[in-house]
Design an enzyme around this catalytic site. Structure first.
Site, PDB file in Angstrom:
ATOM      1  N   LYS A  53      -8.027   4.236   5.747  1.00 13.52           N
ATOM      2  CA  LYS A  53      -8.040   3.765   4.584  1.00 13.52           C
ATOM      3  C   LYS A  53      -8.000   2.280   3.369  1.00 13.52           C
ATOM      4  O   LYS A  53      -8.252   1.687   4.409  1.00 13.52           O
ATOM      5  CB  LYS A  53      -6.297   3.941   4.573  1.00 13.52           C
ATOM      6  N   LYS A  61     -11.041  -2.015   8.313  1.00 18.91           N
ATOM      7  CA  LYS A  61     -12.947  -1.264   9.137  1.00 18.91           C
ATOM      8  C   LYS A  61     -13.779  -1.997   9.183  1.00 18.91           C
ATOM      9  O   LYS A  61     -14.369  -2.155   9.790  1.00 18.91           O
ATOM     10  CB  LYS A  61     -13.133  -0.268   7.943  1.00 18.91           C
ATOM     11  N   ASP A  96     -10.295   6.105   1.656  1.00 20.34           N
ATOM     12  CA  ASP A  96     -10.617   7.810   1.801  1.00 20.34           C
ATOM     13  C   ASP A  96     -11.393   8.415   1.516  1.00 20.34           C
ATOM     14  O   ASP A  96     -12.235   8.144   1.142  1.00 20.34           O
ATOM     15  CB  ASP A  96      -8.860   7.881   1.369  1.00 20.34           C
ATOM     16  N   LYS A 114     -18.556  -2.294  -3.069  1.00 16.75           N
ATOM     17  CA  LYS A 114     -18.276  -4.266  -2.591  1.00 16.75           C
ATOM     18  C   LYS A 114     -19.074  -4.624  -1.940  1.00 16.75           C
ATOM     19  O   LYS A 114     -18.865  -6.360  -1.445  1.00 16.75           O
ATOM     20  CB  LYS A 114     -17.097  -4.265  -2.337  1.00 16.75           C
TER      21      LYS A 114
END
Length: 298
Positions: free
Chosen positions: A40, A45, A158, A71
């Site tokens: 998510k 991560k 996701d 990003k």
């Protein structure tokens, strides 16, 4: 601005109704353990991927981390800066890839970890799968994967389209980062479905779950038991991990308090397990209603 030209999409393969960009046979990554890290959005991560890369390097492995998010902050705790993206440097040479040198898009980070940020197309104009493909193509053309033991793809959010799932075409295993809450587990269930679809045509398999920012794992454990998953590592909501990101460094560069050493050892253990003890998990996703029922929602 030069527009991105997308490849023709093959309309067969990855599940019913799939319209996917399929992997060019020439872009297969051979010889290295390839791991895709999913979960998510905002679950941690990038922090997890960077610390895992550092752990592999501590075990003597030659590591390459590829950030797959517009990003482009996946590797900044390794490099201490926001590095140019593959799309940035391709655009600077009008997409004539032959004019690029490895040092234009690959940067050395902590303990020798090689770092690449794939970047992304301008918002609403392209496909993340194309960007991943161009990144691997550059690596192959410059023979940069031949001396690599471990490749880690850090993938955004996701799985909602084939572009986000493209790194699964290259990976051997997927690790899913989750917290002990409904939204994270719901996203994890969708990622399992994506891996199940990709595994029909590619070598990717589920490696396991990384419980992150969670003191307890009761909901994760309940879900794992229901679908056939296992937890490979557990990182509690440790302030040292948050502070390491603010300091633009990995957990291995923090002062060696008992708390920090515990986290370091958990990452080292995870890396060693991925080298020695990982095996594919034949997990099956739940229906949405089944997740609500399982986790106690009315």
């Amino acid at each position: 601005m030069t527009s991105l030209k997308l490849p023709i999409m093959d309309q067969v393969g990855d599940g019913d109704g799939s319209v996917q960009v399929h992997l060019d046979e020439n872009q297969k990554i051979e010889g290295a353990l390839v791991i895709a890290v999913y979960g998510k959005g905002g679950i941690g991560k990038s922090t997890t991927s960077s610390n895992l890369s550092a752990a592999f390097s501590k075990l003597g492995k030659r590591v390459l981390q590829i950030g797959c998010d517009p990003k482009h902050d996946s590797t900044f705790t390794l490099t201490k800066k926001m590095v140019p993206t593959v799309i940035d440097v391709l655009e600077s040479v009008d997409f004539h890839a032959e004019e690029l040198r490895p040092e234009d898009f690959m940067f050395e980070g902590y303990n020798g970890v090689q770092c690449i940020e794939a970047g992304g197309p301008p918002a609403g104009t392209g496909c993340g799968g194309y960007v991943t493909g161009q990144t691997v193509k550059l690596l192959k053309e410059h023979h940069l994967l031949e001396d690599t033991d471990v490749v880690i793809f850090d993938v955004l959010g996701d799985v909602v389209c084939g572009g986000f799932a493209a790194p699964l075409q290259h990976a051997h295993y997927c690790l899913i980062v989750t917290a002990n809450d409904f939204d994270s587990i719901f996203a994890m269930n969708r990622i399992i479905a994506a891996i199940q679809a990709k595994s029909k045509n590619y070598k990717v398999r589920l490696g396991g779950v990384i419980a992150n920012r969670s003191k307890d794992t009761n909901e994760i454990d309940r879900f794992n038991n229901a679908v056939g998953l296992r937890t490979m590592a557990h990182f509690q909501d440790v302030d040292a991990i948050r502070r390491s990101r603010l300091k633009k460094c990995t957990i291995f560069e923090m002062e060696a308090t008992d708390e920090v050493v515990t986290v370091q050892n958990e990452y080292l253990s995870l890396a060693q397990r991925m080298l020695d003890d990982v095996h594919p998990l034949p997990a099956n996703p739940l229906k949405d209603r089944e997740i609500f029922d399982l986790l106690g929602f009315d």
